[in-house]
Write an enzyme that holds these catalytic residues in place. Structure first.
Site, PDB file in Angstrom:
ATOM      1  N   ASP A 156       0.831  -1.204   0.000  1.00 27.93           N
ATOM      2  CA  ASP A 156       0.000   0.000   0.000  1.00 27.93           C
ATOM      3  C   ASP A 156       0.865   1.254   0.000  1.00 27.93           C
ATOM      4  O   ASP A 156       2.060   1.211   0.298  1.00 27.93           O
ATOM      5  CB  ASP A 156      -0.946   0.009   1.197  1.00 27.93           C
ATOM      6  CG  ASP A 156      -0.213   0.043   2.536  1.00 27.93           C
ATOM      7  OD1 ASP A 156       0.769  -0.708   2.688  1.00 27.93           O
ATOM      8  OD2 ASP A 156      -0.615   0.819   3.427  1.00 27.93           O
ATOM      9  N   ASP A 193       7.724   4.478  -1.543  1.00 21.10           N
ATOM     10  CA  ASP A 193       7.512   3.916  -0.209  1.00 21.10           C
ATOM     11  C   ASP A 193       6.219   3.117  -0.264  1.00 21.10           C
ATOM     12  O   ASP A 193       5.140   3.683  -0.251  1.00 21.10           O
ATOM     13  CB  ASP A 193       7.410   5.046   0.814  1.00 21.10           C
ATOM     14  CG  ASP A 193       6.951   4.574   2.185  1.00 21.10           C
ATOM     15  OD1 ASP A 193       7.064   3.371   2.473  1.00 21.10           O
ATOM     16  OD2 ASP A 193       6.454   5.416   2.961  1.00 21.10           O
ATOM     17  N   GLU A 224      -0.013  -0.988   5.703  1.00 22.82           N
ATOM     18  CA  GLU A 224       1.051  -0.553   6.622  1.00 22.82           C
ATOM     19  C   GLU A 224       0.879   0.902   7.009  1.00 22.82           C
ATOM     20  O   GLU A 224       1.114   1.288   8.161  1.00 22.82           O
ATOM     21  CB  GLU A 224       2.411  -0.775   5.955  1.00 22.82           C
ATOM     22  CG  GLU A 224       3.614  -0.514   6.863  1.00 22.82           C
ATOM     23  CD  GLU A 224       4.151   0.911   6.792  1.00 22.82           C
ATOM     24  OE1 GLU A 224       5.068   1.257   7.561  1.00 22.82           O
ATOM     25  OE2 GLU A 224       3.630   1.707   5.969  1.00 22.82           O
ATOM     26  N   ASP A 248      12.170  -1.543   3.458  1.00 26.76           N
ATOM     27  CA  ASP A 248      11.368  -0.335   3.662  1.00 26.76           C
ATOM     28  C   ASP A 248      12.144   0.790   4.336  1.00 26.76           C
ATOM     29  O   ASP A 248      11.565   1.610   5.040  1.00 26.76           O
ATOM     30  CB  ASP A 248      10.113  -0.677   4.470  1.00 26.76           C
ATOM     31  CG  ASP A 248       9.068   0.439   4.441  1.00 26.76           C
ATOM     32  OD1 ASP A 248       9.130   1.281   3.535  1.00 26.76           O
ATOM     33  OD2 ASP A 248       8.205   0.472   5.336  1.00 26.76           O
ATOM     34  N   HIS A 541       5.234  10.280   1.875  1.00 28.26           N
ATOM     35  CA  HIS A 541       3.911  10.631   2.397  1.00 28.26           C
ATOM     36  C   HIS A 541       3.441  12.003   1.908  1.00 28.26           C
ATOM     37  O   HIS A 541       2.487  12.559   2.458  1.00 28.26           O
ATOM     38  CB  HIS A 541       3.877  10.601   3.932  1.00 28.26           C
ATOM     39  CG  HIS A 541       4.176   9.250   4.509  1.00 28.26           C
ATOM     40  ND1 HIS A 541       4.037   8.968   5.850  1.00 28.26           N
ATOM     41  CD2 HIS A 541       4.621   8.100   3.943  1.00 28.26           C
ATOM     42  CE1 HIS A 541       4.374   7.710   6.082  1.00 28.26           C
ATOM     43  NE2 HIS A 541       4.739   7.170   4.929  1.00 28.26           N
TER      44      HIS A 541
END
Length: 569
Positions: A156, A193, A224, A248, A541
């Site tokens: 995700d 990411d 996640e 990650d 993000h």
């Protein structure tokens, strides 16, 4: 009884004959569709070859067959933004993932694509109830009998777009752009990411039989980004590995060897309201302009907390000739963010507004001296408002609320004795507001983190004790586990050595004061030896997210070299 190979051969031949008959009568009128039809027949051709070629010849051609099968499900070439980049297989698979919708809690399509890909490669897979997918790849190149290794990434991605950008993350593909030395998206999060890590897993799945690999358990976890849900609810019985490579991390040249666990605390304080004093005027006091930031990664910088600062201002204002009554306090909105703003509504005796203003200004000046050149945009604004709250908190309720906000632990509590400079335990005073679900109650949220579960629970025990003393209740969720740094780890040393040999530079061993899936997975699989590494990704993000091209190839090289060493174990 016919063998499964015989059945598959018969099915393939029958299908080919049916298609030939159907096309023979209409081929001349379908010129524009001929390439599409030929492409659609490729899987049948592969099936026919697989059941017709003698075993020895099939084994010799395994590498070529895997490449052909992969192409029928995934991108056959890289899009223009990724053209010519190496390793080709990783970038090609990243292109395929970027074309798939994969928001948190909406990973069904991308998971189905991975399952189809595994089927075409002849690889077994299992999926648990929450959606986590494991693909099993046998060892190769001499690593057939080595112990299995877990290679893990989450599928995700965070879904953020710039203002004015129209993008449906549940339908639209990510538009990839090459910007000099970086790959980014067109106005949205990129999904590097953890799409680069997931693409690396897919590239391993299609690696040829000549590549030295131990048996692999490629784990693709879900959800996640919104709470480690996939890791929490993983059915660990699907996995047998004792070594895990988590892909990650986002800083090439460093190796992650630990992370914090965490848990939230929700304190609910009953309050009593009453009418404001006669001849009083409504005012508002606001703290704003702070840096804020992540409550784990940025906590070591001792950034200003708007809630704590506001409480200091309110205390000073209340002692300014006893002229202020607190009507409400509102600040913060995310459990994992240091609050940047906080405000209080109040009533002040008419004629005492200037005294309150001076008291607040004095606190602001003190805080600016304390934070020096760090919180340069700090502001405290005191203003009269036309319309205020209808009621104020009783003096006892206001005292309890301010005491709670003052006494809750906030900031760094302890640093590590193992990793220099690492915050080991902290607590973030995250938010305060009237509870919308419970009239007459204030809801205060605090987020606790620690590398050690016992230390985390010790802080949460103090929070519970404080709440009890003030007549409040506290709700504490089940904490997610941390990952305590272990410099003696065999797999950490192996990755560190391979990275240093490749780069010629000393590798930094680091731990994060934030949550990673490693902590949760390690708590589910006793004795799991773990390490995390990856290429350089910045702006994760956010729509500023990008991956540095020149770090992807060495990341892949270290991954292959590490697995080659583990294949010889």
């Amino acid at each position: 009884r016919p063998s499964s190979a015989c059945v598959r051969r018969t099915q393939a031949i029958t299908s080919m004959m049916m298609i030939r008959g159907a096309l023979r009568h209409s081929w001349s009128s379908m010129a524009w569709l001929r390439p599409t039809c030929l492409f659609a027949m490729l899987p049948l051709f592969h099936a026919f070859v697989a059941v017709s070629v003698p075993p020895a010849a099939a084994k010799a051609a395994s590498h070529t067959s895997l490449r052909m099968k992969a192409a029928s499900s995934f991108a056959t070439t890289c899009p223009p933004a990724l053209e010519g980049l190496e390793p080709e297989s990783l970038w090609r698979n990243f292109a395929t993932l970027s074309a798939q919708p994969r928001p948190s809690k909406g990973e069904e399509k991308v998971l189905q694509t991975i399952k189809d890909f595994a089927d075409e490669l002849g690889l077994e897979w299992k999926q648990d109830a929450v959606g986590n997918l494991v693909v099993y790849k046998p060892g190769s190149g001499g690593g057939e009998s080595a112990p299995p290794v877990l290679v893990q990434a989450h599928v995700d991605m965070v879904t953020e777009a710039n203002e004015g950008v129209q993008h449906d993350f549940w339908k639209d593909p990510i538009k990839l752009i090459r910007d000099g030395a970086w790959i980014k998206a067109d106005g949205t999060t990129l999904g590097a990411d953890n799409g680069i890590g997931a693409a690396a897993c897919l590239a391993l799945m299609e690696a040829g039989s000549d590549v030295a690999l131990p048996p692999l358990e490629c784990l693709f976890t879900v959800d996640e980004e919104t709470g480690l849900t996939g890791a929490y609810d993983l059915d660990a019985s699907m996995l047998k590995s004792k070594v895990m490579l988590n892909l990650d991390s986002e800083e090439w040249g460093s190796v992650t060897i630990g992370c914090a666990g965490g848990g939230n605390n929700i304190v609910r304080l009953p309050v009593v309201h009453e009418e404001p004093a006669a001849a009083s005027v409504p005012m508002r006091i606001t703290v704003k302009g702070l840096m804020g930031g992540h409550s784990g990664i940025d906590i070591h910088q001792y950034r200003g907390n708007a809630i704590s600062m506001l409480v200091r201002a309110l205390r000073a204002a209340k002692t300014a000739e006893g002229s202020l009554q607190v009507a409400g306090v509102f600040g913060g909105d995310k459990h994992n963010a240091i609050p940047r703003e906080c405000s209080a509504s109040a009533f002040v005796k008419e004629g005492k507004e200037e005294a309150v203003q001076k008291a607040v200004d004095a606190v602001c000046s003190e805080l600016k001296r304390e934070y020096g050149d760090f919180e340069t945009n700090l502001q405290m604004i005191t203003e009269r408002v036309k319309k205020g709250e209808r009621q104020v908190l009783s003096e006892e309720s206001a005292e309890k609320l301010l005491s709670l906000l003052e006494l809750l632990p906030n900031g760094v509590i302890k640093t590590s004795h193992v990793v220099e400079g690492l915050v080991e335990t902290s607590n973030n005073l995250a938010s305060v507001a009237p509870d919308p679900d419970s009239p007459g109650t204030y809801k205060v949220v605090a987020s606790t983190r620690s590398s050690f579960l016992a230390a985390l629970e010790a802080v949460r025990s103090k929070i519970s004790a404080l709440a009890k003393l003030l007549g409040a209740s506290v709700e504490q969720d089940e904490p997610y586990a941390g990952w305590a740094p272990d410099k003696s780890s065999r797999v950490v040393e192996l990755v560190r050595k391979e990275m240093e040999e490749l780069t010629g530079k000393e590798v930094e061993l680091k731990a994060l004061h934030a949550g990673l899936e490693c902590g949760v997975l390690g708590s589910k699989m006793a004795g799991l030896d773990m390490v995390s590494f990856g290429p350089t990704i910045t702006g994760a993000h956010s729509p500023d997210e990008r991956v540095q091209i020149e770090t992807v190839k060495p990341f892949w090289t270290v991954l292959l070299r590490t697995l080659e060493k583990l294949a010889k174990a």
